[in-house]
Design a protein around this motif. Sequence first.
Motif, PDB file in Angstrom:
ATOM      1  N   ASN A   1      38.189  40.388  46.829  1.00  0.00           N
ATOM      2  CA  ASN A   1      38.440  40.602  45.407  1.00  0.00           C
ATOM      3  C   ASN A   1      38.186  42.041  44.994  1.00  0.00           C
ATOM      4  O   ASN A   1      38.998  42.656  44.296  1.00  0.00           O
ATOM      5  N   ILE A   2      37.046  42.579  45.430  1.00  0.00           N
ATOM      6  CA  ILE A   2      36.700  43.945  45.029  1.00  0.00           C
ATOM      7  C   ILE A   2      37.725  44.933  45.560  1.00  0.00           C
ATOM      8  O   ILE A   2      38.209  45.804  44.835  1.00  0.00           O
TER       9      ILE A   2
ATOM     10  N   LEU B   1      41.246  44.510  43.941  1.00  0.00           N
ATOM     11  CA  LEU B   1      41.295  45.005  42.572  1.00  0.00           C
ATOM     12  C   LEU B   1      41.157  46.526  42.507  1.00  0.00           C
ATOM     13  O   LEU B   1      41.839  47.205  41.745  1.00  0.00           O
TER      14      LEU B   1
ATOM     15  N   ASN C   1      28.612  36.395  40.303  1.00  0.00           N
ATOM     16  CA  ASN C   1      29.759  35.528  40.586  1.00  0.00           C
ATOM     17  C   ASN C   1      29.404  34.054  40.687  1.00  0.00           C
ATOM     18  O   ASN C   1      30.307  33.212  40.747  1.00  0.00           O
TER      19      ASN C   1
ATOM     20  N   VAL D   1      41.127  47.424  36.874  1.00  0.00           N
ATOM     21  CA  VAL D   1      40.065  46.899  37.728  1.00  0.00           C
ATOM     22  C   VAL D   1      38.990  46.214  36.898  1.00  0.00           C
ATOM     23  O   VAL D   1      38.565  45.100  37.177  1.00  0.00           O
TER      24      VAL D   1
ATOM     25  N   SER E   1      40.350  42.994  35.364  1.00  0.00           N
ATOM     26  CA  SER E   1      40.568  41.969  36.383  1.00  0.00           C
ATOM     27  C   SER E   1      39.248  41.443  36.943  1.00  0.00           C
ATOM     28  O   SER E   1      39.112  40.257  37.234  1.00  0.00           O
ATOM     29  N   GLN E   2      38.270  42.357  37.095  1.00  0.00           N
ATOM     30  CA  GLN E   2      36.979  41.934  37.627  1.00  0.00           C
ATOM     31  C   GLN E   2      36.246  41.025  36.642  1.00  0.00           C
ATOM     32  O   GLN E   2      35.586  40.067  37.038  1.00  0.00           O
TER      33      GLN E   2
ATOM     34  N   ALA F   1      37.858  37.713  37.104  1.00  0.00           N
ATOM     35  CA  ALA F   1      37.491  37.118  38.387  1.00  0.00           C
ATOM     36  C   ALA F   1      36.073  36.568  38.369  1.00  0.00           C
ATOM     37  O   ALA F   1      35.799  35.478  38.894  1.00  0.00           O
ATOM     38  N   VAL F   2      35.152  37.309  37.765  1.00  0.00           N
ATOM     39  CA  VAL F   2      33.755  36.866  37.697  1.00  0.00           C
ATOM     40  C   VAL F   2      33.633  35.603  36.854  1.00  0.00           C
ATOM     41  O   VAL F   2      32.988  34.627  37.253  1.00  0.00           O
TER      42      VAL F   2
END
Length: 545
Positions: A52-53, A56, A113, A255, A258-259, A262-263
């Motif tokens: 993911n990291i 992104l 997360n 980023v 999106s992060q 995602a989290v």
Amino acid sequence: MNIGRSSFILASGTAVSRVLGFVKTILLTMTIGQTGSLAATSFGIANTLPNNIYALIGAGAVNAVLVPLIVRQLRTRDGGEAYISKLLTLCVTAFFIFTVIITLAAPGLVWINADMSEEGLDPAAFELAVALAYWCLPQIFFYAIYTLLGEIYNARGQFGPYTWAPVVNNVVTIAGLALFLVLFGGWEVNRDPTVWGLDRIAAMGLVSTGGVVAQAVVLMLFFRKTGMRFRFDFRWRGVGLRSAGVKASWLLGVVVISQIIAVVQTRVATLGSADGASLLTMYNAWYVFQLPHSIIAVSIAIVFFTQMSNHAADNDIPKLRHDTSMALRAIGMLTTFSAVVLIVVALPLARPFEHGVFDNAVIMATLVTANALHLVAFSGQYVLERVSYALEDTRTPFMARLAFLPVSLLALWAASLFPSEYIILAVVSFIALQNTVYAALWLIIVRRKIGAFGIRRVALRHLVYIGLAIPAGAAGAGVVWLLGGYTDGWAHVGVFPAAVTCAIAGVVMLAIYFGALLLFRDPDLRLVTDKLLSRFRRGRGAPAE
């Protein structure tokens, strides 16, 4: 550039890689389990962090910023060799420092997360996730090397090494997982986080990261195929990297957005991991969904993206419009059929992941089906975003993501309100709906950027594809039903019957769908087949396109 030949190389390499990846995923579920396994949830968090990291932060920057720059530099006197050496030196240095910092922050990343409430992640599973994360996070650096070198290969028209390196990754990982099974047993034992000592953690970490390292090393060994030489060059001034930094700054905003999504998504999903589908179930369902996207959409779009970047550099907007329409129609013809196939065979396809537990297979199959509903939109949006990147516009993707941030967060909040056993299904369903709307937004964005590129024609062709795919799907569903795929019947007795069921249904659907396309003389089928056949004609001496 021969689009047919290049797409064929990319698709064939991706297909082999994905088949091996499928085997790897099944071996992983044999090792740590999937639905109802706390160890699977821990591994899902730890191994997804680097993916993911990097996806992104790194992959987006490389694809959106570096490819157009590299395409322009290839036209200079030295073929861009000096510039690319400086660029690689800068990027490798930055990613190395970044990876070290991120790895040291493993406990905090896992905590961010994972939901640690009573309904969320078990403390033992949290500790296991942290331990595995220390081993998995260094993958970021090797993903960076693979992607950086891979884009240089692509810009030079050398698609083979970049496409086939993941095959090496999967072979290494499969061998490692097989050895892990021999040494430590299967999922019945390993699903419990309390049995994981340093030996198991180190072995799984080496297996997971070793494949990514091997993938990067392949491109390093074959770099001379690009016709270029690399030398470390730390003299970064005066080479125009400032413009890349400006473009990358907008991607940094992407980023961050999106992060955040995602989290929140991972935290919400962990609420449902104890009652039904685990995080690994969700990730594996996504992996199955990604099979046709990677083999079809990515393989075709990568080649078109390089061509789009060339046309954008020449300010040839009519050709850019033509590329966009052609890519959307070609990809749509194949992904529409693929979506129907995934829905029809989802249940027997899930059987190998769940080791004969029919109820668990139903859970995974439901997630695969929910994902499949937005396959066409997801792949179409992938192409449309690359039109903006080809024009070296990274501000627009940021503004689009920013506009959708409240929608995404609201959808995930709504998913968290469902009963725990349905939370992951709600997350997947809301993602599918959101991505469909997001793709529609990108149609409008690209229309405004490059003018009319035949949206009506693209839409009408997609309606034809749906009309032809539905009867093909009905026939395939009949085959699956006869073989017990929708009940706990013969298709679920073992891996082989499940594979046979999927294969027979797939062949029946393939024959009906493409037979109908041939019967009606579909122009997009002719387009795709001509491009692929040109690969073989070129091999016999025909000129390149």
